[in-house]
Design a protein around this motif. Structure first.
Motif, PDB file in Angstrom:
ATOM      1  N   GLY A   1      13.648  -7.313 -40.968  1.00 24.67           N
ATOM      2  CA  GLY A   1      12.826  -7.847 -40.025  1.00 24.67           C
ATOM      3  C   GLY A   1      12.853  -7.235 -38.516  1.00 24.67           C
ATOM      4  N   VAL A   2      12.786  -8.123 -37.595  1.00 20.66           N
ATOM      5  CA  VAL A   2      13.077  -7.709 -36.208  1.00 20.66           C
ATOM      6  C   VAL A   2      14.469  -8.358 -36.147  1.00 20.66           C
ATOM      7  N   GLY A   3      14.895  -8.802 -37.183  1.00 25.67           N
ATOM      8  CA  GLY A   3      16.187  -9.335 -36.797  1.00 25.67           C
ATOM      9  C   GLY A   3      17.282  -8.418 -36.401  1.00 25.67           C
TER      10      GLY A   3
ATOM     11  N   PHE B   1      16.265  -6.978 -21.090  1.00 20.94           N
ATOM     12  CA  PHE B   1      17.436  -7.994 -21.003  1.00 20.94           C
ATOM     13  C   PHE B   1      18.863  -7.304 -20.674  1.00 20.94           C
ATOM     14  N   THR B   2      18.902  -6.261 -21.322  1.00 18.05           N
ATOM     15  CA  THR B   2      20.447  -5.888 -21.124  1.00 18.05           C
ATOM     16  C   THR B   2      20.513  -5.356 -19.433  1.00 18.05           C
ATOM     17  N   GLY B   3      19.497  -4.565 -19.167  1.00 20.44           N
ATOM     18  CA  GLY B   3      19.730  -4.217 -17.682  1.00 20.44           C
ATOM     19  C   GLY B   3      19.430  -5.150 -16.643  1.00 20.44           C
TER      20      GLY B   3
ATOM     21  N   VAL C   1      16.768   0.235 -11.656  1.00 22.53           N
ATOM     22  CA  VAL C   1      15.504   1.041 -11.604  1.00 22.53           C
ATOM     23  C   VAL C   1      14.726   0.774 -13.088  1.00 22.53           C
ATOM     24  N   GLU C   2      13.616   0.616 -13.053  1.00 17.93           N
ATOM     25  CA  GLU C   2      12.618   0.643 -14.215  1.00 17.93           C
ATOM     26  C   GLU C   2      11.408   1.082 -14.224  1.00 17.93           C
ATOM     27  N   ALA C   3      11.212   2.113 -15.189  1.00 20.90           N
ATOM     28  CA  ALA C   3      10.061   3.072 -15.152  1.00 20.90           C
ATOM     29  C   ALA C   3       8.828   2.400 -15.112  1.00 20.90           C
ATOM     30  N   GLN C   4       8.284   1.191 -15.728  1.00 18.87           N
ATOM     31  CA  GLN C   4       7.233   0.523 -15.955  1.00 18.87           C
ATOM     32  C   GLN C   4       7.516  -0.846 -14.834  1.00 18.87           C
TER      33      GLN C   4
ATOM     34  N   ALA D   1       9.665  -3.506 -24.136  1.00 20.33           N
ATOM     35  CA  ALA D   1       9.890  -4.093 -25.363  1.00 20.33           C
ATOM     36  C   ALA D   1      10.824  -5.497 -25.041  1.00 20.33           C
ATOM     37  N   SER D   2      11.169  -5.717 -23.907  1.00 19.52           N
ATOM     38  CA  SER D   2      11.975  -7.107 -23.552  1.00 19.52           C
ATOM     39  C   SER D   2      10.610  -8.127 -23.380  1.00 19.52           C
ATOM     40  N   GLY D   3       9.332  -7.591 -22.967  1.00 14.19           N
ATOM     41  CA  GLY D   3       8.391  -8.770 -22.954  1.00 14.19           C
ATOM     42  C   GLY D   3       7.291  -8.578 -24.046  1.00 14.19           C
ATOM     43  N   ARG D   4       7.789  -7.741 -24.942  1.00 16.83           N
ATOM     44  CA  ARG D   4       6.941  -7.471 -26.135  1.00 16.83           C
ATOM     45  C   ARG D   4       7.111  -8.137 -27.543  1.00 16.83           C
ATOM     46  N   ASN D   5       8.618  -8.791 -27.601  1.00 13.91           N
ATOM     47  CA  ASN D   5       9.041  -9.098 -28.647  1.00 13.91           C
ATOM     48  C   ASN D   5       8.379 -10.394 -28.969  1.00 13.91           C
ATOM     49  N   ALA D   6       9.039 -10.680 -30.282  1.00 11.53           N
ATOM     50  CA  ALA D   6       8.631 -12.232 -30.848  1.00 11.53           C
ATOM     51  C   ALA D   6       9.411 -13.481 -30.333  1.00 11.53           C
ATOM     52  N   GLY D   7      10.146 -13.186 -29.668  1.00  9.24           N
ATOM     53  CA  GLY D   7      10.729 -14.250 -28.535  1.00  9.24           C
ATOM     54  C   GLY D   7      11.876 -15.193 -29.315  1.00  9.24           C
ATOM     55  N   PHE D   8      12.422 -14.515 -30.495  1.00  6.59           N
ATOM     56  CA  PHE D   8      13.508 -15.474 -31.091  1.00  6.59           C
ATOM     57  C   PHE D   8      14.915 -15.030 -30.596  1.00  6.59           C
ATOM     58  N   LEU D   9      15.457 -16.013 -29.925  1.00  6.03           N
ATOM     59  CA  LEU D   9      17.027 -15.813 -29.365  1.00  6.03           C
ATOM     60  C   LEU D   9      17.852 -16.397 -30.682  1.00  6.03           C
TER      61      LEU D   9
ATOM     62  N   PRO E   1      10.148   5.939 -12.933  1.00  8.93           N
ATOM     63  CA  PRO E   1      10.897   6.488 -13.745  1.00  8.93           C
ATOM     64  C   PRO E   1      11.982   7.557 -13.536  1.00  8.93           C
ATOM     65  N   ILE E   2      13.057   7.545 -14.066  1.00  7.99           N
ATOM     66  CA  ILE E   2      14.070   8.614 -13.748  1.00  7.99           C
ATOM     67  C   ILE E   2      13.735   9.942 -14.568  1.00  7.99           C
ATOM     68  N   THR E   3      13.378  10.773 -13.976  1.00 12.45           N
ATOM     69  CA  THR E   3      12.989  12.042 -14.710  1.00 12.45           C
ATOM     70  C   THR E   3      13.973  13.145 -14.776  1.00 12.45           C
TER      71      THR E   3
ATOM     72  N   GLY F   1      20.937   0.350 -28.088  1.00 12.51           N
ATOM     73  CA  GLY F   1      21.067   0.547 -29.390  1.00 12.51           C
ATOM     74  C   GLY F   1      20.881  -1.103 -29.746  1.00 12.51           C
ATOM     75  N   CYS F   2      19.522  -1.667 -29.462  1.00 12.59           N
ATOM     76  CA  CYS F   2      19.520  -3.134 -29.763  1.00 12.59           C
ATOM     77  C   CYS F   2      19.420  -3.607 -31.103  1.00 12.59           C
ATOM     78  N   ASN F   3      19.136  -2.778 -32.087  1.00 10.70           N
ATOM     79  CA  ASN F   3      18.911  -2.952 -33.618  1.00 10.70           C
ATOM     80  C   ASN F   3      17.883  -4.239 -33.712  1.00 10.70           C
TER      81      ASN F   3
ATOM     82  N   LEU G   1      17.661  -6.901 -31.903  1.00  5.67           N
ATOM     83  CA  LEU G   1      18.118  -8.287 -31.463  1.00  5.67           C
ATOM     84  C   LEU G   1      18.592  -8.174 -30.080  1.00  5.67           C
ATOM     85  N   GLY G   2      17.855  -7.377 -29.196  1.00  9.33           N
ATOM     86  CA  GLY G   2      18.237  -7.264 -28.141  1.00  9.33           C
ATOM     87  C   GLY G   2      18.098  -8.468 -26.893  1.00  9.33           C
ATOM     88  N   THR G   3      17.426  -9.277 -27.366  1.00  6.19           N
ATOM     89  CA  THR G   3      17.291 -10.623 -26.513  1.00  6.19           C
ATOM     90  C   THR G   3      18.644 -11.096 -26.182  1.00  6.19           C
ATOM     91  N   VAL G   4      19.292 -11.430 -26.989  1.00  5.18           N
ATOM     92  CA  VAL G   4      20.539 -12.302 -26.962  1.00  5.18           C
ATOM     93  C   VAL G   4      21.537 -10.864 -26.749  1.00  5.18           C
TER      94      VAL G   4
HETATM   95  C1  LIG Z   1       7.239  -6.476 -31.794  1.00  7.92           C
HETATM   96  C2  LIG Z   1       8.791  -6.926 -31.284  1.00  7.92           C
HETATM   97  C3  LIG Z   1       9.398  -8.007 -31.680  1.00  7.92           C
HETATM   98  C4  LIG Z   1      10.628  -8.236 -31.748  1.00  7.92           C
HETATM   99  N1  LIG Z   1      11.565  -9.371 -31.724  1.00  7.92           N
HETATM  100  C5  LIG Z   1      12.679  -9.791 -31.263  1.00  7.92           C
HETATM  101  C6  LIG Z   1      12.921 -11.114 -31.479  1.00  7.92           C
HETATM  102  O1  LIG Z   1      12.329 -12.086 -31.973  1.00  7.92           O
HETATM  103  N2  LIG Z   1      14.212 -11.289 -31.222  1.00  7.92           N
HETATM  104  C7  LIG Z   1      15.042 -10.300 -30.369  1.00  7.92           C
HETATM  105  O2  LIG Z   1      16.344 -10.225 -30.020  1.00  7.92           O
HETATM  106  N3  LIG Z   1      14.519  -9.038 -30.370  1.00  7.92           N
HETATM  107  C8  LIG Z   1      13.253  -8.936 -30.812  1.00  7.92           C
HETATM  108  N4  LIG Z   1      12.875  -7.438 -30.776  1.00  7.92           N
HETATM  109  C9  LIG Z   1      13.767  -6.429 -30.053  1.00  7.92           C
HETATM  110  C10 LIG Z   1      13.874  -6.729 -28.514  1.00  7.92           C
HETATM  111  O3  LIG Z   1      12.667  -6.861 -27.893  1.00  7.92           O
HETATM  112  C11 LIG Z   1      15.003  -5.621 -27.998  1.00  7.92           C
HETATM  113  O4  LIG Z   1      15.905  -5.613 -28.687  1.00  7.92           O
HETATM  114  C12 LIG Z   1      15.028  -5.751 -26.631  1.00  7.92           C
HETATM  115  O5  LIG Z   1      13.937  -5.507 -25.722  1.00  7.92           O
HETATM  116  C13 LIG Z   1      16.019  -4.725 -26.029  1.00  7.92           C
HETATM  117  O6  LIG Z   1      16.564  -4.910 -24.455  1.00  7.92           O
HETATM  118  P1  LIG Z   1      16.822  -3.718 -23.822  1.00  7.92           P
HETATM  119  O7  LIG Z   1      16.857  -4.244 -22.373  1.00  7.92           O
HETATM  120  O8  LIG Z   1      18.276  -3.343 -24.320  1.00  7.92           O
HETATM  121  O9  LIG Z   1      15.890  -2.703 -24.064  1.00  7.92           O
HETATM  122  P2  LIG Z   1      14.541  -2.497 -23.190  1.00  7.92           P
HETATM  123  O10 LIG Z   1      13.545  -3.968 -23.716  1.00  7.92           O
HETATM  124  O11 LIG Z   1      13.878  -1.399 -24.227  1.00  7.92           O
HETATM  125  O12 LIG Z   1      14.445  -2.107 -21.861  1.00  7.92           O
HETATM  126  C14 LIG Z   1      14.524  -0.875 -21.717  1.00  7.92           C
HETATM  127  C15 LIG Z   1      13.801  -0.446 -20.094  1.00  7.92           C
HETATM  128  O13 LIG Z   1      14.344   0.634 -19.842  1.00  7.92           O
HETATM  129  C16 LIG Z   1      13.047   1.335 -19.266  1.00  7.92           C
HETATM  130  N5  LIG Z   1      13.381   2.911 -19.252  1.00  7.92           N
HETATM  131  C17 LIG Z   1      13.545   3.652 -20.288  1.00  7.92           C
HETATM  132  N6  LIG Z   1      13.722   5.025 -19.762  1.00  7.92           N
HETATM  133  C18 LIG Z   1      13.786   4.892 -18.228  1.00  7.92           C
HETATM  134  C19 LIG Z   1      13.625   5.875 -17.353  1.00  7.92           C
HETATM  135  N7  LIG Z   1      13.987   7.290 -17.666  1.00  7.92           N
HETATM  136  N8  LIG Z   1      13.768   5.462 -16.069  1.00  7.92           N
HETATM  137  C20 LIG Z   1      13.679   4.207 -15.797  1.00  7.92           C
HETATM  138  N9  LIG Z   1      13.423   3.324 -16.669  1.00  7.92           N
HETATM  139  C21 LIG Z   1      13.600   3.679 -18.027  1.00  7.92           C
HETATM  140  C22 LIG Z   1      12.020   1.174 -20.077  1.00  7.92           C
HETATM  141  O14 LIG Z   1      10.811   1.165 -19.599  1.00  7.92           O
HETATM  142  C23 LIG Z   1      12.474  -0.394 -20.609  1.00  7.92           C
HETATM  143  O15 LIG Z   1      11.797  -1.327 -19.921  1.00  7.92           O
HETATM  144  C24 LIG Z   1      11.163  -7.282 -30.833  1.00  7.92           C
HETATM  145  C25 LIG Z   1      10.717  -6.105 -30.538  1.00  7.92           C
HETATM  146  C26 LIG Z   1       9.262  -5.737 -30.602  1.00  7.92           C
HETATM  147  C27 LIG Z   1       8.956  -4.536 -30.143  1.00  7.92           C
END
Ligand SMILES: Cc1cc2nc3c(=O)[nH]c(=O)nc-3n(C[C@H](O)[C@H](O)[C@H](O)COP(=O)(O)OP(=O)(O)OC[C@H]3O[C@@H](n4cnc5c(N)ncnc54)[C@H](O)[C@@H]3O)c2cc1C
Length: 477
Positions: A9-11, A81-83, A102-105, A111-119, A251-253, A412-414, A416-419
Motif C-alpha cells: 500500500g502506501v503503508g 516532514f523530514t526536513g 531550502v525547498e525546491a517547490q 509528497a509531504s502535502g500529497r499523501n493520504a494523511g495516515f500517521l 532548487p539546489i542544482t 527513503g521514506c518507504n 511511511l514518511g509522515t511519522v
Molecule cells: C499519494 C500518496 C499517499 C501517501 N500516503 C501516505 C500516508 O498515508 N502515510 C504516510 O506516512 N505516508 C504516505 N505517503 C508517503 C509520504 O508522503 C512520504 O513518505 C513523505 O512525504 C516523505 O517525507 P520526506 O520529507 O522524507 O520527503 P518529501 O515529502 O518527498 O520531501 C522532500 C522535499 O525535498 C525537496 N527537494 C528535492 N530535491 C531538492 C533539491 N534539489 N533542492 C531543494 N529541494 C529539493 C522536494 O521538493 C520535497 O518537497 C504517501 C505518498 C503519496 C504520494
C-alpha cells in the motif's frame, strides 16, 4: 521474486528488481567527489499542479527564494516532514546557530502535502507471515512511529495548527478478496503477538462505519491519527523557530563536496559547514545511494464535498480512513470537509518527476474504484487528481546517518514518511548535537538500503513488479 519485492500500500514495503543483492559502495558518488568538483544535480522536483490537499487547505504565502549567496553552520535540503523536523530540532539544539532550510517547490506542494494523511503507529512487515516478524524489531518500529506521532501531535497543539485537521480516528484495513481476508487474519495474529489492540469487523457491520457494503471484513486498529497533510506541513513551516531561514522555490542544482559543502542554486551559492539531506529519493541525485532509493509514484483523487443528501444516502461515520489489505489496493478516506479520497495506482518515474498527462490515465482507475464502493455517488465528480513520489527501497530500509564527512541524511521514506520522517528528522538533529536515544542506535545499525542493477534492467524490473501487483489486486484495487 521474493515477497519483499512488492509495495505494501502506501503503508510500508519494498520494491526493486529480483532477489539478488547488489552490494556496491552505495555512498560512492558523494564520497569520491573531488573537492572543488561541481556535481550537477541531475533531476529536480517537478510535481503536477493539482494536489487536492494543497489547494483545499488555506493559502499560504511562501517564503521568498534565496537571491545571491548565503552561508550557515547547518543547511537542510527538503522541507517535507523530514526536513521540517530536522531543521526545527537543529534550531532548538543550536539556538545560537542559523539553520537554512531550502525547498525546491513550495512547502506542501511535494509528497509531504500529497499523501493520504495516515500517521500510522503499527509496523507492517510484508516479508513476515504474520506481517510483524521479529518482535524486537517490530517494537522498535512501533516506538519510532509513536515518536513521530507524538512530535506532530504536540506541535499541532503548541502552534494551534487547526488546518491539520488532526483526529485520533484509528484506521480500518479492508478486504474483499479471499487473499485479502487471509492477510487480515494473519495480521491479527501478529498484532496479538505484539500485544496491540484491534477489532475484527464483519462485512455486515461495515456500512455503519464506512457507508459502503463493499468490504467483506475489516481489521480496525485504534492508534492511527488522520490529518490534512498539506494543512499540517504548511502549519509546521509557519511555526519554525526564528533561527531557521526557509527559502522556498529554491532548487539546489549543483554541489561541491569538501571541508564545507557548497550548494549551487539559480542565482548564487550556499556554503554549509554541515549539510543534512532530507529530500527522499532526490538524495540519490546528490551522489548517494544511487539506484537504492526508487521514486515510485502513487496517486490520489478528492471528490467535491458531498451534499447533505449524498451524505445521508451512504450513511456511516462522518470521518474515517481505510487502507487496503492488498498492497496494490485502494486507500479511502472520508475527510473533515465531507469529501471522499481515493488512492491507488503506481508508476515508476525514474527521474522522480511527474509524468505530464499521467493523471488522466489514473483518474479512470480511481473512478472505477470509487463507483464500485459508492454506487449511490456515481454522479459525484472528482475535483482533484494528483500523483506524488515515494522513496522506496528493495529491502524496505531507509538511510539514517552520515553519508560522508559533514554530510548527513535521513532518506527513503518507504511510503511511511509522515511519522518516520518526522521522528528520524528529530533523532538525526539530536544525534548531531550529541544526544542519543535508544532509537538512535537502532537506526544507525539498521541494514542500509540495497542497490539495484542499472537500466534498462531496473526500469523493466520495477515496471514489471508494479504491473504484476496491480493486475493481481482484483477487486481490492
Ligand atoms: C499519494 C500518496 C499517499 C501517501 N500516503 C501516505 C500516508 O498515508 N502515510 C504516510 O506516512 N505516508 C504516505 N505517503 C508517503 C509520504 O508522503 C512520504 O513518505 C513523505 O512525504 C516523505 O517525507 P520526506 O520529507 O522524507 O520527503 P518529501 O515529502 O518527498 O520531501 C522532500 C522535499 O525535498 C525537496 N527537494 C528535492 N530535491 C531538492 C533539491 N534539489 N533542492 C531543494 N529541494 C529539493 C522536494 O521538493 C520535497 O518537497 C504517501 C505518498 C503519496 C504520494
Amino acid at each position: 521474486m521474493t515477497r519483499r519485492d512488492v509495495i505494501v500500500g502506501v503503508g510500508a514495503g519494498a520494491v526493486g528488481v529480483g532477489a539478488a543483492t547488489f552490494a556496491p559502495d552505495l555512498l560512492r558518488g558523494g564520497s569520491s567527489s573531488q573537492p572543488g568538483a561541481v556535481k550537477t544535480v541531475t533531476s529536480l522536483p517537478a510535481d503536477d499542479p493539482t494536489p487536492g490537499w494543497f489547494h483545499t487547505s488555506p493559502k499560504r504565502e511562501p517564503q521568498p527564494p534565496l537571491i545571491g549567496d548565503a552561508q550557515a553552520p547547518w543547511v537542510v535540503i527538503g522541507a517535507g516532514f523530514t526536513g521540517l523536523a530536522a531543521a526545527r530540532q537543529l534550531a532548538l539544539n543550536f539556538p545560537d546557530d542559523q539553520i537554512i532550510l531550502v525547498e525546491a517547490q513550495q512547502v506542501g506542494f511535494g509528497a509531504s502535502g500529497r499523501n493520504a494523511g495516515f500517521l500510522i503507529d503499527l509496523p507492517h512487515d510484508i516479508g513476515a507471515p504474520d506481517y510483524i516478524g521479529n518482535p524486537e524489531t517490530a517494537n522498535q518500529i512501533l516506538e519510532l512511529n509513536h515518536t513521530g506521532q507524538t512530535i506532530l501531535r504536540e506541535l499541532v497543539e503548541q502552534h494551534q495548527i487547526t488546518d491539520a485537521q488532526l483526529r485520533h480516528s484509528g484506521k480500518y484495513q479492508g478486504a474483499v478478496e479471499d487473499s485479502g481476508i487471509a492477510v487480515l487474519d494473519a495480521y491479527r495474529g501478529g498484532l496479538e503477538k505484539l500485544g496491540q489492540r484491534y477489532e475484527m469487523i464483519e462485512g455486515k457491520d461495515l456500512p455503519e462505519h464506512l457507508g459502503t457494503s463493499f468490504y467483506r471484513k475489516a481489521l480496525y486498529t485504534p492508534g492511527t491519527i488522520l490529518v490534512q497533510p498539506a494543512g499540517l506541513v504548511k502549519g509546521l513551516a509557519n511555526s519554525l523557530p526564528e533561527n531557521v531561514t526557509l527559502y522556498e522555490n529554491t532548487p539546489i542544482t549543483g554541489v561541491e563536496y569538501g571541508a564545507k559543502t557548497i550548494l549551487h542554486h539559480a542565482s548564487g551559492r550556499i556554503t554549509a559547514d554541515k549539510l543534512v539531506l532530507a529530500n527522499n529519493a532526490f538524495g540519490t541525485h546528490f551522489g548517494f545511494l544511487e539506484r537504492a532509493i526508487l521514486p515510485i509514484f502513487t496517486y490520489g483523487s478528492l471528490t467535491r464535498p458531498l451534499t447533505p443528501a449524498e451524505q445521508a444516502s451512504i450513511g456511516g461515520k462522518k470521518f474515517w480512513g481505510l487502507i487496503p489489505a492488498d498492497p496494490f489496493g485502494t486507500t479511502l478516506r472520508r475527510t473533515h470537509d465531507n469529501r471522499i479520497l481515493v488512492r491507488n495506482s503506481f508508476s515508476y518515474n525514474g527521474d522522480g518527476r511527474a509524468r505530464p498527462g499521467y493523471t488522466d490515465k489514473v483518474v479512470k482507475a480511481h473512478r472505477e474504484s470509487f463507483e464500485r464502493r459508492f454506487p449511490a455517488l456515481k454522479d459525484v465528480e472528482f475535483e482533484y487528481t494528483w500523483g506524488g513520489g515515494l522513496g522506496m527501497t528493495r529491502n524496505g530500509q531507509g538511510f539514517f546517518g552520515e553519508l560522508r564527512p559533514n554530510v548527513y541524511g535521513s532518506l527513503g521514506c518507504n511510503g511511511l514518511g509522515t511519522v518516520r520522517g518526522t521522528a528520524t528528522g528529530v533523532l538525526l538533529a539530536d544525534w548531531l548535537a550529541g544526544k542519543n536515544h535508544s532509537l538512535t542506535e537502532f537506526l544507525l545499525t539498521a541494514p542500509k538500503p540495497v542497490s539495484n542493477p542499472p537500466d534498462p534492467f531496473l526500469t523493466v524490473g520495477v515496471d514489471f513488479t508494479l504491473w504484476r501487483g496491480q493486475s493481481k489486486a482484483g477487486l481490492e484495487a
